[in-house]
Design a protein around this motif. Structure first.
Motif, PDB file in Angstrom:
ATOM      1  N   ASN A  35      17.852  33.930 -13.273  1.00 18.57           N
ATOM      2  CA  ASN A  35      17.006  35.125 -13.317  1.00 18.57           C
ATOM      3  C   ASN A  35      16.379  35.250 -14.695  1.00 18.57           C
ATOM      4  O   ASN A  35      16.959  34.799 -15.691  1.00 18.57           O
ATOM      5  CB  ASN A  35      17.839  36.395 -13.056  1.00 18.57           C
ATOM      6  CG  ASN A  35      18.325  36.506 -11.630  1.00 18.57           C
ATOM      7  OD1 ASN A  35      17.999  35.687 -10.786  1.00 18.57           O
ATOM      8  ND2 ASN A  35      19.135  37.507 -11.370  1.00 18.57           N
ATOM      9  N   CYS A  37      14.571  38.423 -17.104  1.00 18.18           N
ATOM     10  CA  CYS A  37      14.267  39.842 -17.243  1.00 18.18           C
ATOM     11  C   CYS A  37      13.339  40.055 -18.424  1.00 18.18           C
ATOM     12  O   CYS A  37      13.406  39.314 -19.414  1.00 18.18           O
ATOM     13  CB  CYS A  37      15.540  40.657 -17.499  1.00 18.18           C
ATOM     14  SG  CYS A  37      16.666  40.679 -16.128  1.00 18.18           S
ATOM     15  N   GLN A  39      12.168  42.944 -21.191  1.00 18.98           N
ATOM     16  CA  GLN A  39      12.499  44.240 -21.776  1.00 18.98           C
ATOM     17  C   GLN A  39      11.405  44.634 -22.761  1.00 18.98           C
ATOM     18  O   GLN A  39      11.339  44.100 -23.878  1.00 18.98           O
ATOM     19  CB  GLN A  39      13.875  44.211 -22.464  1.00 18.98           C
ATOM     20  CG  GLN A  39      14.322  45.584 -22.923  1.00 18.98           C
ATOM     21  CD  GLN A  39      15.730  45.605 -23.482  1.00 18.98           C
ATOM     22  OE1 GLN A  39      16.198  44.643 -24.086  1.00 18.98           O
ATOM     23  NE2 GLN A  39      16.434  46.709 -23.268  1.00 18.98           N
ATOM     24  N   THR A  43      12.583  50.217 -23.714  1.00 20.41           N
ATOM     25  CA  THR A  43      12.771  50.470 -22.285  1.00 20.41           C
ATOM     26  C   THR A  43      13.920  49.628 -21.729  1.00 20.41           C
ATOM     27  O   THR A  43      14.438  48.735 -22.400  1.00 20.41           O
ATOM     28  CB  THR A  43      11.504  50.149 -21.481  1.00 20.41           C
ATOM     29  OG1 THR A  43      11.291  48.728 -21.484  1.00 20.41           O
ATOM     30  CG2 THR A  43      10.278  50.842 -22.074  1.00 20.41           C
ATOM     31  N   ALA A  44      14.293  49.921 -20.489  1.00 21.62           N
ATOM     32  CA  ALA A  44      15.340  49.158 -19.818  1.00 21.62           C
ATOM     33  C   ALA A  44      14.815  47.802 -19.382  1.00 21.62           C
ATOM     34  O   ALA A  44      13.609  47.626 -19.171  1.00 21.62           O
ATOM     35  CB  ALA A  44      15.838  49.940 -18.605  1.00 21.62           C
ATOM     36  N   PRO A  45      15.704  46.825 -19.228  1.00 21.03           N
ATOM     37  CA  PRO A  45      15.269  45.530 -18.691  1.00 21.03           C
ATOM     38  C   PRO A  45      14.695  45.692 -17.295  1.00 21.03           C
ATOM     39  O   PRO A  45      15.044  46.610 -16.543  1.00 21.03           O
ATOM     40  CB  PRO A  45      16.565  44.712 -18.656  1.00 21.03           C
ATOM     41  CG  PRO A  45      17.452  45.374 -19.656  1.00 21.03           C
ATOM     42  CD  PRO A  45      17.122  46.830 -19.568  1.00 21.03           C
ATOM     43  N   LEU A  47      13.594  43.186 -13.833  1.00 19.87           N
ATOM     44  CA  LEU A  47      13.668  41.856 -13.234  1.00 19.87           C
ATOM     45  C   LEU A  47      12.282  41.254 -13.120  1.00 19.87           C
ATOM     46  O   LEU A  47      11.371  41.872 -12.565  1.00 19.87           O
ATOM     47  CB  LEU A  47      14.335  41.939 -11.860  1.00 19.87           C
ATOM     48  CG  LEU A  47      14.490  40.615 -11.118  1.00 19.87           C
ATOM     49  CD1 LEU A  47      15.485  39.703 -11.843  1.00 19.87           C
ATOM     50  CD2 LEU A  47      14.952  40.863  -9.683  1.00 19.87           C
ATOM     51  N   TYR A  50      13.762  35.847 -10.053  1.00 17.58           N
ATOM     52  CA  TYR A  50      15.097  35.605  -9.532  1.00 17.58           C
ATOM     53  C   TYR A  50      15.067  34.340  -8.689  1.00 17.58           C
ATOM     54  O   TYR A  50      13.986  33.852  -8.320  1.00 17.58           O
ATOM     55  CB  TYR A  50      15.610  36.809  -8.729  1.00 17.58           C
ATOM     56  CG  TYR A  50      14.870  37.036  -7.431  1.00 17.58           C
ATOM     57  CD1 TYR A  50      13.652  37.734  -7.408  1.00 17.58           C
ATOM     58  CD2 TYR A  50      15.379  36.574  -6.219  1.00 17.58           C
ATOM     59  CE1 TYR A  50      12.971  37.939  -6.229  1.00 17.58           C
ATOM     60  CE2 TYR A  50      14.709  36.784  -5.034  1.00 17.58           C
ATOM     61  CZ  TYR A  50      13.508  37.470  -5.041  1.00 17.58           C
ATOM     62  OH  TYR A  50      12.826  37.676  -3.859  1.00 17.58           O
ATOM     63  N   TYR A  88      14.937  37.712 -21.327  1.00 20.32           N
ATOM     64  CA  TYR A  88      16.305  37.234 -21.198  1.00 20.32           C
ATOM     65  C   TYR A  88      16.462  36.396 -19.939  1.00 20.32           C
ATOM     66  O   TYR A  88      15.994  36.793 -18.864  1.00 20.32           O
ATOM     67  CB  TYR A  88      17.289  38.405 -21.107  1.00 20.32           C
ATOM     68  CG  TYR A  88      17.375  39.239 -22.354  1.00 20.32           C
ATOM     69  CD1 TYR A  88      16.565  40.359 -22.528  1.00 20.32           C
ATOM     70  CD2 TYR A  88      18.293  38.930 -23.362  1.00 20.32           C
ATOM     71  CE1 TYR A  88      16.638  41.123 -23.684  1.00 20.32           C
ATOM     72  CE2 TYR A  88      18.383  39.704 -24.513  1.00 20.32           C
ATOM     73  CZ  TYR A  88      17.550  40.789 -24.670  1.00 20.32           C
ATOM     74  OH  TYR A  88      17.641  41.551 -25.797  1.00 20.32           O
ATOM     75  N   TRP A  92      24.705  33.497 -12.819  1.00 18.00           N
ATOM     76  CA  TRP A  92      26.116  33.662 -12.466  1.00 18.00           C
ATOM     77  C   TRP A  92      26.881  32.462 -13.004  1.00 18.00           C
ATOM     78  O   TRP A  92      26.396  31.335 -12.943  1.00 18.00           O
ATOM     79  CB  TRP A  92      26.261  33.762 -10.959  1.00 18.00           C
ATOM     80  CG  TRP A  92      27.655  34.057 -10.512  1.00 18.00           C
ATOM     81  CD1 TRP A  92      28.607  33.159 -10.122  1.00 18.00           C
ATOM     82  CD2 TRP A  92      28.269  35.344 -10.419  1.00 18.00           C
ATOM     83  NE1 TRP A  92      29.761  33.798  -9.782  1.00 18.00           N
ATOM     84  CE2 TRP A  92      29.589  35.154  -9.960  1.00 18.00           C
ATOM     85  CE3 TRP A  92      27.830  36.641 -10.676  1.00 18.00           C
ATOM     86  CZ2 TRP A  92      30.473  36.212  -9.747  1.00 18.00           C
ATOM     87  CZ3 TRP A  92      28.705  37.693 -10.459  1.00 18.00           C
ATOM     88  CH2 TRP A  92      30.009  37.477 -10.005  1.00 18.00           C
ATOM     89  N   TRP A  99      28.464  37.303 -14.718  1.00 16.10           N
ATOM     90  CA  TRP A  99      27.143  36.993 -15.244  1.00 16.10           C
ATOM     91  C   TRP A  99      27.204  36.573 -16.709  1.00 16.10           C
ATOM     92  O   TRP A  99      27.995  37.098 -17.486  1.00 16.10           O
ATOM     93  CB  TRP A  99      26.244  38.222 -15.135  1.00 16.10           C
ATOM     94  CG  TRP A  99      25.770  38.479 -13.746  1.00 16.10           C
ATOM     95  CD1 TRP A  99      26.392  39.215 -12.783  1.00 16.10           C
ATOM     96  CD2 TRP A  99      24.570  37.976 -13.156  1.00 16.10           C
ATOM     97  NE1 TRP A  99      25.647  39.205 -11.628  1.00 16.10           N
ATOM     98  CE2 TRP A  99      24.521  38.449 -11.833  1.00 16.10           C
ATOM     99  CE3 TRP A  99      23.525  37.172 -13.617  1.00 16.10           C
ATOM    100  CZ2 TRP A  99      23.474  38.141 -10.961  1.00 16.10           C
ATOM    101  CZ3 TRP A  99      22.474  36.872 -12.751  1.00 16.10           C
ATOM    102  CH2 TRP A  99      22.461  37.357 -11.440  1.00 16.10           C
ATOM    103  N   PHE A 101      24.314  35.846 -19.985  1.00 16.92           N
ATOM    104  CA  PHE A 101      22.937  36.052 -20.404  1.00 16.92           C
ATOM    105  C   PHE A 101      22.596  35.143 -21.572  1.00 16.92           C
ATOM    106  O   PHE A 101      23.481  34.702 -22.318  1.00 16.92           O
ATOM    107  CB  PHE A 101      22.732  37.501 -20.872  1.00 16.92           C
ATOM    108  CG  PHE A 101      22.720  38.529 -19.777  1.00 16.92           C
ATOM    109  CD1 PHE A 101      23.888  39.172 -19.409  1.00 16.92           C
ATOM    110  CD2 PHE A 101      21.538  38.866 -19.138  1.00 16.92           C
ATOM    111  CE1 PHE A 101      23.880  40.132 -18.403  1.00 16.92           C
ATOM    112  CE2 PHE A 101      21.516  39.821 -18.138  1.00 16.92           C
ATOM    113  CZ  PHE A 101      22.693  40.454 -17.769  1.00 16.92           C
ATOM    114  N   GLY A 103      20.534  34.869 -25.280  1.00 14.04           N
ATOM    115  CA  GLY A 103      20.459  35.788 -26.399  1.00 14.04           C
ATOM    116  C   GLY A 103      19.143  36.539 -26.497  1.00 14.04           C
ATOM    117  O   GLY A 103      19.002  37.461 -27.293  1.00 14.04           O
TER     118      GLY A 103
END
Lengths: 110, 125
Positions: A35, A37, A39, A43-45, A47, A50, A88, A92, A99, A101, A103
């Motif tokens: 995935n 993302c 950001q 603000t929030a990440p 998607l 995927y 980012y 999995w 999960w 991620f 950096g």
């Protein structure tokens, strides 16, 4: 130290194409889909990609993803100023059973 | 519209307890996992754990990242479509933005979508 490895920064000028890499291992990227993302500042990440290369509805087709072995890439074509954000990768991890991620890569549009 | 709305910013002292929330709407809350993700100031994203609200008391649910096992507690109340993240004794190092996100799995893919707006937790004496 993040489990997935991304370059800390990337840059491009409006209209250009840029690519961001993400390197992992056999237990995460090698075994599962990736995935990406986005950001935006403050603000929030959100998607972006995927399943290695699938875009949720509403994400422009300027954004594309790919995966080969234990590495993945996010490509952005026709760069726009509003693409300036942190990106980012995530996957999995079968060993962690959770999960992991990258950096994060800060994209600057010059 | 599928949405996750988190509780507001918190300012706490070291040693205090805290419980923050994440309320889902626009979908069947019980049928999707909820994940929690930490973002330290100026840093990247870290997965904390997952909970399945439809069966939140089973032996393997919730699941935690080893980095957060024993440090936080994840819970959920499906009757009010809300997941929680709690601390019994906060430390200054818990100062961060915390996000919840709906976790979905189908076929060979998994994804976090959507994300909550985030809850800023500040721990300072």
């Amino acid at each position: 130290q993040s489990v997935l490895t991304q370059p800390p920064s990337a840059s491009g000028t409006p209209g250009q194409s840029v690519s961001i890499s993400c390197s992992g291992s056999s237990s995460n990227i090698g075994s599962n889909t990736v995935n990406w993302c986005q950001q935006l500042p403050g603000t929030a990440p959100k998607l972006l990609i995927y399943g290695n290369n699938q875009r949720p509805s509403g994400v422009p087709d300027r954004f594309s993803g790919s995966k080969s072995g234990t590495s993945a890439s996010l490509a952005i074509s026709g760069l726009q100023s509003e693409d300036e954000a942190d990106y980012y990768c995530a996957a999995w991890d079968d060993s962690l059973n959770g999960w992991v991620f990258g950096g994060g890569t800060k994209l600057t549009v010059l | 519209e599928v949405q996750l709305v988190q509780s507001g910013a918190e300012v706490k002292k070291p040693g205090e307890s805290l419980k923050i929330s994440c309320q889902g709407s626009g979908y069947s809350f019980s049928n999707y996992w909820i994940g929690w993700v930490r973002q330290l100031p100026g840093k990247g994203l870290e997965w904390m754990g997952l909970i399945y609200p439809g069966d939140s008391d089973s032996r393997y649910n919730p699941s935690y990242s080893p980095s957060f096992q024993g440090q936080v507690t994840i819970s959920a109340d499906k009757s009010i479509s809300t997941a929680y993240l709690q601390w019994s004794s906060l430390k200054a190092s818990d100062t961060a933005m915390y996000y919840c996100a709906r976790h979905e799995r189908e076929g060979d893919w998994r994804r976090f979508d959507p994300w909550g707006q985030g809850t800023l937790v500040t721990v300072s004496s």
